[in-house]
Design a protein around this motif. Sequence first.
Motif, mmCIF file in Angstrom:
data_model
loop_
_atom_site.group_PDB
_atom_site.id
_atom_site.type_symbol
_atom_site.label_atom_id
_atom_site.label_comp_id
_atom_site.label_asym_id
_atom_site.label_seq_id
_atom_site.Cartn_x
_atom_site.Cartn_y
_atom_site.Cartn_z
ATOM 1 N N ASP A 1 0.837 -1.208 0.000
ATOM 2 C CA ASP A 1 0.000 0.000 0.000
ATOM 3 C C ASP A 1 0.869 1.254 0.000
ATOM 4 O O ASP A 1 0.871 2.030 -0.929
ATOM 5 C CB ASP A 1 -0.924 0.020 1.219
ATOM 6 N N VAL A 2 1.577 1.456 1.108
ATOM 7 C CA VAL A 2 2.372 2.675 1.311
ATOM 8 C C VAL A 2 3.817 2.267 1.558
ATOM 9 O O VAL A 2 4.086 1.289 2.267
ATOM 10 C CB VAL A 2 1.834 3.491 2.506
ATOM 11 N N LEU A 3 4.756 3.013 0.989
ATOM 12 C CA LEU A 3 6.170 2.648 1.084
ATOM 13 C C LEU A 3 7.038 3.871 1.341
ATOM 14 O O LEU A 3 6.792 4.951 0.816
ATOM 15 C CB LEU A 3 6.609 1.955 -0.203
ATOM 16 N N ALA A 4 8.063 3.682 2.178
ATOM 17 C CA ALA A 4 9.104 4.692 2.384
ATOM 18 C C ALA A 4 10.431 3.951 2.433
ATOM 19 O O ALA A 4 10.540 2.897 3.071
ATOM 20 C CB ALA A 4 8.870 5.461 3.690
ATOM 21 N N SER A 5 11.453 4.452 1.752
ATOM 22 C CA SER A 5 12.715 3.718 1.680
ATOM 23 C C SER A 5 13.911 4.638 1.841
ATOM 24 O O SER A 5 13.834 5.849 1.620
ATOM 25 C CB SER A 5 12.820 2.972 0.343
#
Length: 214
Positions: free
Chosen positions: A86-90
């Motif tokens: 759904d939601v991603l931060a990297s």
Amino acid sequence: GAQVLPPIAMHPAMKSNVPVRVKNSYNPSAVGTLIQNTKEINPLVTAITCKRDVKLLDIHSNQMFEAHGFLATVFREFEKHRLSVDVLASSEVSVSLTLDKKQRDADIVGLMDGLSECADVTETKGLSILTLIADVDRSSEVLATVFRVFSDAGIQVKMMSQGASKVNISFIVQTDILDRAITELHSCFFEEQCRVKMVKSGNETEIVAELAAP
């Protein structure tokens, strides 16, 4: 929303510039929502949406991988287990992302096992996604206001992500405080009853200085 009026059904109306009004069959006297090609105001936020009961996976490399090698390994495992994010931060050697409740527990376990040789994976349950549909040109004002509200209300954000279009801004919060978070933001952006001073373009520096003051 999209289940009642699929986006593809809007194409003929959009092409011919025909306004569409969405009504509530349980409250037919309400004015409903008018969808049209023009707008009378230019609000900071046009909508607040949420998705409840998601899982957050924090994936941290435990080896000296190059960035492309680590991310490639992570997403190969997601493809292998057919898991949708759904939601991603990297960052260079870590990835945080959410999975909704439709994803099978067995597949998530398989993913974690597959990543165990190259990463430490932490799973957190009981979370929800709160998303703002915001003015792309004023996202700094939106974020400054949101975090002032959350700080004043004691609402902790577990993760944040902003889409490439900059229109969607998502916050991961505990499910048990989701309704309170929505109410606080709705009061600010739609009811003009904000618990903090709304941040306007040009005074972000003033707000930062205020927050930094002892």
